[in-house]
Design a protein around this motif. Sequence first.
Motif, mmCIF file in Angstrom:
data_model
loop_
_atom_site.group_PDB
_atom_site.id
_atom_site.type_symbol
_atom_site.label_atom_id
_atom_site.label_comp_id
_atom_site.label_asym_id
_atom_site.label_seq_id
_atom_site.Cartn_x
_atom_site.Cartn_y
_atom_site.Cartn_z
ATOM 1 N N GLY A 160 0.801 -1.224 0.000
ATOM 2 C CA GLY A 160 0.000 0.000 0.000
ATOM 3 C C GLY A 160 0.830 1.268 0.000
ATOM 4 N N GLY A 162 2.553 2.503 -2.517
ATOM 5 C CA GLY A 162 2.506 3.249 -3.771
ATOM 6 C C GLY A 162 3.385 2.681 -4.866
ATOM 7 N N LYS A 163 3.758 1.376 -4.737
ATOM 8 C CA LYS A 163 4.661 0.768 -5.738
ATOM 9 C C LYS A 163 4.007 0.736 -7.121
ATOM 10 C CE LYS A 163 4.996 -3.082 -3.507
ATOM 11 N NZ LYS A 163 4.100 -2.681 -2.404
ATOM 12 N N SER A 164 2.764 0.184 -7.158
ATOM 13 C CA SER A 164 2.104 0.022 -8.470
ATOM 14 C C SER A 164 1.848 1.381 -9.115
ATOM 15 C CB SER A 164 0.778 -0.725 -8.292
ATOM 16 O OG SER A 164 1.004 -1.909 -7.579
ATOM 17 N N ASN A 165 1.460 2.340 -8.318
ATOM 18 C CA ASN A 165 1.247 3.707 -8.834
ATOM 19 C C ASN A 165 2.531 4.217 -9.482
ATOM 20 O OD1 ASN A 165 -0.445 6.433 -8.560
ATOM 21 N ND2 ASN A 165 1.678 6.872 -8.048
ATOM 22 N N LYS A 472 2.385 8.063 2.141
ATOM 23 C CA LYS A 472 1.950 7.307 0.959
ATOM 24 C C LYS A 472 2.341 8.064 -0.312
ATOM 25 C CE LYS A 472 -1.842 4.986 1.243
ATOM 26 N NZ LYS A 472 -3.215 4.452 1.287
ATOM 27 N N LYS A 489 7.744 13.411 -4.062
ATOM 28 C CA LYS A 489 6.319 13.056 -3.996
ATOM 29 C C LYS A 489 5.978 12.508 -5.385
ATOM 30 C CE LYS A 489 1.924 12.972 -2.927
ATOM 31 N NZ LYS A 489 1.481 11.615 -2.510
ATOM 32 N N ILE A 490 5.728 11.201 -5.459
ATOM 33 C CA ILE A 490 5.496 10.564 -6.762
ATOM 34 C C ILE A 490 4.170 11.059 -7.336
ATOM 35 C CG2 ILE A 490 5.192 8.352 -7.971
ATOM 36 C CD1 ILE A 490 7.966 8.554 -6.800
ATOM 37 N N LYS A 492 0.625 11.195 -8.832
ATOM 38 C CA LYS A 492 -0.504 10.276 -8.606
ATOM 39 C C LYS A 492 -1.016 9.831 -9.967
ATOM 40 C CE LYS A 492 -3.881 8.284 -6.380
ATOM 41 N NZ LYS A 492 -4.129 7.380 -7.554
ATOM 42 N N TYR A 498 -5.543 1.489 -13.103
ATOM 43 C CA TYR A 498 -4.852 0.210 -12.891
ATOM 44 C C TYR A 498 -5.469 -0.388 -11.658
ATOM 45 C CZ TYR A 498 -2.338 2.193 -8.911
ATOM 46 O OH TYR A 498 -2.057 2.772 -7.706
ATOM 47 N N GLY A 500 -4.541 -0.944 -8.810
ATOM 48 C CA GLY A 500 -3.885 -0.752 -7.521
ATOM 49 C C GLY A 500 -4.787 -0.246 -6.426
HETATM 50 N N1 LIG Z 1 1.815 9.080 -5.398
HETATM 51 C C1 LIG Z 1 0.644 8.859 -4.798
HETATM 52 N N2 LIG Z 1 -0.112 9.898 -4.391
HETATM 53 C C2 LIG Z 1 -1.290 9.677 -3.796
HETATM 54 N N3 LIG Z 1 -1.839 8.458 -3.560
HETATM 55 C C3 LIG Z 1 -1.114 7.386 -3.943
HETATM 56 C C4 LIG Z 1 0.156 7.523 -4.580
HETATM 57 N N4 LIG Z 1 0.627 6.287 -4.858
HETATM 58 C C5 LIG Z 1 -0.307 5.411 -4.421
HETATM 59 N N5 LIG Z 1 -1.356 6.068 -3.874
HETATM 60 C C6 LIG Z 1 -2.583 5.443 -3.328
HETATM 61 O O1 LIG Z 1 -2.205 4.442 -2.374
HETATM 62 C C7 LIG Z 1 -2.981 3.236 -2.561
HETATM 63 C C8 LIG Z 1 -2.033 2.072 -2.806
HETATM 64 O O2 LIG Z 1 -1.289 2.382 -3.999
HETATM 65 P P1 LIG Z 1 -0.559 1.182 -4.777
HETATM 66 O O3 LIG Z 1 -1.534 0.122 -5.130
HETATM 67 O O4 LIG Z 1 0.258 1.797 -5.836
HETATM 68 O O5 LIG Z 1 0.369 0.621 -3.601
HETATM 69 P P2 LIG Z 1 1.205 -0.729 -3.664
HETATM 70 O O6 LIG Z 1 2.425 -0.516 -2.861
HETATM 71 O O7 LIG Z 1 1.380 -1.183 -5.057
HETATM 72 O O8 LIG Z 1 0.204 -1.711 -2.913
HETATM 73 P P3 LIG Z 1 0.285 -3.306 -3.005
HETATM 74 O O9 LIG Z 1 1.536 -3.712 -2.309
HETATM 75 O O10 LIG Z 1 -0.957 -3.735 -2.278
HETATM 76 O O11 LIG Z 1 0.253 -3.657 -4.464
HETATM 77 C C9 LIG Z 1 -3.881 3.469 -3.765
HETATM 78 O O12 LIG Z 1 -5.180 3.794 -3.271
HETATM 79 C C10 LIG Z 1 -3.294 4.667 -4.455
HETATM 80 O O13 LIG Z 1 -4.319 5.471 -5.012
#
Ligand SMILES: Nc1ncnc2c1ncn2[C@@H]1O[C@H](COP(=O)(O)OP(=O)(O)OP(=O)(O)O)[C@@H](O)[C@H]1O
Length: 526
Positions: A160, A162-165, A472, A489-490, A492, A498, A500
């Motif tokens: 959670g 933000g990797k996939s984002n 996050k 700050k990556i 969004k 996707y 995620g």
């Molecule tokens: N740069 C960002 N700014 C704001 N919100 C973000 C950002 N990156 C991710 N999020 C939010 O955080 C949540 C988790 O993002 P994401 O799925 O990319 O995390 P993850 O690390 O890939 O999670 P997982 O390990 O479950 O796959 C999502 O609701 C996403 O909208």
Amino acid sequence: MIGLVFGRATTNHFNFAVNPSNIPKFGEFVVTENRDGEIVLGVVKEISNLNKLIEDDHFSFEYLLKHVGFSKTLIEMNDIVVATARVLGVVENGDIRPNRVPVKPSSEVRLAEDELLKEIFRCDENSIVVGNLLARESVEVGLNVKELVLRHFAILSVTGGGKSNTACVIMDQIVRKFNGTVVLIDPHGEYVHFTFSDGSCKKRRVLPVGIRPETLEPWEFASLLGVSRDANVQRLHLERMFTTAKYEGYSGRDFVERVLELAENWIEVAEENGEVEFADYKGRRKVARLTRQRDLDSLLRVRDYIIRFQSNYEDLLTNEDTLANMRTGYLNVVNLSGFDENQMRIIVAYLLRNILKGRIRYIRGYTEFKRNCPIIEAPVLIIIEEGHIFAPKNDDSEVVRWLSRIAREGRKFGVGIGIISQRPKKINDDILSQCNTKIILRIVEPNDQRYVQQASEQISEDLLNDIASLGKGEAVIVGSAVKLPVAVKIRKYPDGYYGGGDIDVVEEWRKVGEKSEVFKDLDLIV
Ligand SMILES: Nc1ncnc2c1ncn2[C@@H]1O[C@H](COP(=O)(O)OP(=O)(O)OP(=O)(O)O)[C@@H](O)[C@H]1O
């Protein structure tokens, strides 16, 4: 000017007294001078109140009043704020080089200009805009694509984080801005509905997943069946069965069925010390050989391997070819959801081997392989979600061997890898350390933090502290794709573009509840 250097100033750190009315934020970029008069860029790492001015820093109150703007009352109140900055380097023509001279005491400290930071964190035609400086939202941060792809990267964080984002931000621009080719290994089918940031999906392909056994190398088929690398007699028999089934034109499941039929046939012949016929290793003609009872043991083992493979992995065997369906300039999604981890690793090993060997052959002028794998005509970036499944520590399976080989040699042949994982310490350390650029989102587990730090000498103690406090979508980026370690700050990525987003459990249950309300009476009628 926001302050004045005072106290012990080294090549790596300096303190400066600041006017309490203009205190810089943690992580803010400042500039000052070193003893050679060069401009030094620093980042604020600590801010503390100093309830007593340090007497031995040849400051006179008049000097502070005149230069730093401290009011007399402030000094009498002894309410002086001190900031500590870490030196990032000397700024020269938009580049940063190591600072070899201590910062000059009493030199002025100013906020770094946006223009200077934009030049340093370049967002030019060769970079991907990954986000903005955490300390300066007005400044975008670029990742140099060539460095990112060819020296490999890793995106690491807790679940959670933000990797996939982050991966989406990168893939979107690699395909749309650079017409690059991305192969995305997607164990959970998270990206099957991936949408580019312009709302289109036309450059996304979700591929049929499978292996055409007849396109493998004989030794690879043996490894796929699980025959150990030093079982030479078994491998020899299997290779002859393989080349015979290929010579006879079998493919997909029928191919494996034919290999099994040959194994069973040869067992019967061996019992009678009879002759068997098989295609030679070039698959050009059939030859005959005597088979004796002493071959029975290895033939029986080969038959067992084939039967076990059929029962475990038959759904991998298709006439569809994942490689042949990939396209240059596309996001090629390999949706592995539904397969178990062993099956996933077999498929990924097969893809990695063919992409790397295909690129090597293509670059050396043997272009015929392009028929089986069209994407080898240009550099390929392979992004691997849940990287710890495919590059686990203390494992020397095919998939780890090919990943290690790409991590070491891929740069020469235009094959890059991007590993995504929430379990950094489970990843093979050799492969993780080869991922030169690391995009580290929030990692709280101390062993994971340590492991990531060991895998990248650029992560200093205070960067490690930053990592634990990231929110996050906030990341520390180190490595050759950025000019210096930076907190970002990556960007969004649009929600719903996707898989995620977190599932809205309450909403889903509410909808089901509503539906059952509607059909409640119907149930009674039924
Ligand atoms: N740069 C960002 N700014 C704001 N919100 C973000 C950002 N990156 C991710 N999020 C939010 O955080 C949540 C988790 O993002 P994401 O799925 O990319 O995390 P993850 O690390 O890939 O999670 P997982 O390990 O479950 O796959 C999502 O609701 C996403 O909208």
